[in-house]
Write an enzyme that holds these catalytic residues in place. Structure first.
Site, PDB file in Angstrom:
ATOM      1  N   CYS A 229       0.836  -1.206   0.000  1.00 48.31           N
ATOM      2  CA  CYS A 229       0.000   0.000   0.000  1.00 48.31           C
ATOM      3  C   CYS A 229       0.870   1.255   0.000  1.00 48.31           C
ATOM      4  O   CYS A 229       1.387   1.664   1.045  1.00 48.31           O
ATOM      5  CB  CYS A 229      -0.919  -0.010   1.212  1.00 48.31           C
TER       6      CYS A 229
ATOM      7  N   CYS B  41      -0.371   4.121   2.167  1.00 43.00           N
ATOM      8  CA  CYS B  41      -0.151   3.930   3.611  1.00 43.00           C
ATOM      9  C   CYS B  41       1.309   4.195   3.974  1.00 43.00           C
ATOM     10  O   CYS B  41       1.598   4.841   4.972  1.00 43.00           O
ATOM     11  CB  CYS B  41      -0.463   2.498   4.052  1.00 43.00           C
ATOM     12  N   ASP B  42       2.214   3.674   3.200  1.00 42.02           N
ATOM     13  CA  ASP B  42       3.612   3.615   3.635  1.00 42.02           C
ATOM     14  C   ASP B  42       4.580   4.479   2.826  1.00 42.02           C
ATOM     15  O   ASP B  42       5.752   4.597   3.186  1.00 42.02           O
ATOM     16  CB  ASP B  42       4.101   2.155   3.589  1.00 42.02           C
TER      17      ASP B  42
END
Ligand code: NDP
Length: 312
Positions: A134, A137-138
């Protein structure tokens, strides 16, 4: 057979948010946690884009908070995996792997999706240490660093473009000699000077001392001119598709060709009255914790209205 007014299957942001709303509406919701209690967020470290946490929060902590909030309003949370459903008539019947068999007036499907991985041992070895599925997300953790994205579809192109806004260099590792993504996404990738597309490449391993420091690649695997070499990277992002966890509902619920549950417009209504789908199992596009939570809220409101309208 135990009868439940509002049954929720799945315990990610969608399932727990549905449980909070259903609990507060006095529907006595029962949540079956499923394969991965707490959902996909339990595998991420820092979550910095969920509104309300200015300092960020870890994925497991966020899910623990949501769980406690659901329990505060009376949600009965159980750990078992749904293995069989009969949605041919109401009350709907669901069987779980611990032997539980229940009937339900309303059902909220919040079983999520599972990111696909290549199947390399190194993906497990470096999980949370440079391997991610993701970018939204990261990606932030890779500012001014070098990353690789695997895949040639729209997701891979979107993630590569997103990461190019943060990282200093992005490799896009594509197994075919072409991209499968839509024309516009392809153009964005091919015109981005920070992105280098490695066509006809496969990843066969990762290396690094305390996290990912590089990937072992093979160009033209199995061909006479096959070549093997390494690239130095700090992050390795998988974007080779997701599998929605919808198999056990398929005999009754309409899905798209990939398996995402089809809902009516922007509502969480499926074609079966009283059965709603929330979160990633019905969302091929956004796949964010906050959008999943929002759809869980909608599903619980729909369930409450359905029960009232049908005097249940
Ligand atoms: P896709 O299935 O479209 O693409 C998957 C990609 O991963 C393909 O390039 C595929 O290669 C590659 N791949 C699969 N398995 C492996 C493997 N084992 N090793 C290496 N590469 C692999 O998935 P997406 O998630 O990209 O997209 C899913 C759907 O969502 C699509 O319909 C897409 O259009 C849509 N979408 C739309 C967006 C938008 O419009 N903004 C954004 C994101 C997704 P190969 O081509 O060789 O099969």
């Amino acid at each position: 057979m135990e009868h439940i007014r509002c049954l929720i299957i799945g315990s990610g942001p969608a399932g727990y948010t549905a449980a909070i709303y259903a609990g507060r509406a006095n529907l006595s919701p029962v949540v079956y946690e499923g394969i991965q209690p707490g959902g996909q967020l339990t595998t991420t470290t820092e979550v910095e884009n969920f509104p309300g946490y200015p300092e960020g929060i870890t994925g497991p902590e966020l899910m623990d908070d949501l769980r406690k909030q659901a329990e505060r309003f009376g949600a009965d949370i159980r750990s078992a995996i749904a293995i069989k459903t009969d949605l041919s008539e109401r009350p709907y019947r669901i069987t779980f792997d611990n032997g539980d068999e229940v009937s339900a007036d309303t059902l909220i499907i919040a079983t999520g999706a599972t990111a696909k991985y290549l199947g390399l041992d190194d993906e497990k070895k470096y999980a949370g240490m440079g391997v991610s599925a993701c970018a939204t997300c990261d990606g932030f953790f890779y500012r001014k660093k070098t990353v690789a994205v695997v895949g040639g579809g729209d997701t891979a192109c979107e993630e590569a473009t997103y990461l190019a806004g943060l990282a200093s260099k992005v490799y896009l590792i594509v197994r075919k000699p072409y991209l499968r993504a839509s024309k516009i996404m392809q153009e964005r990738v091919l015109n981005n000077p920070k992105i280098e597309v490695l066509f006809e490449h496969n990843t066969v391993g990762l290396f690094g001392e305390n996290g990912v420091e590089g990937a072992h690649l093979v160009k033209r695997l199995g061909e006479a001119d096959e070549t093997r070499y390494d690239i130095a990277i700090d992050g390795f992002f998988l974007a080779i598709g997701h599998k929605p966890n919808s198999d056990i509902f398929k005999p009754w619920i309409q899905t798209d060709e990939v398996g995402y549950i089809l809902t009516e417009g922007a509502t969480p209504r499926t074609g079966v009255p009283g059965v709603f789908a929330a979160g990633d199992v019905a969302d091929p596009h956004y796949r964010q914790a906050i959008t999943a939570a929002g759809s869980g809220c909608k599903a619980a409101i729909e369930a409450e209205r359905y029960l009232t309208e049908n005097n249940l």
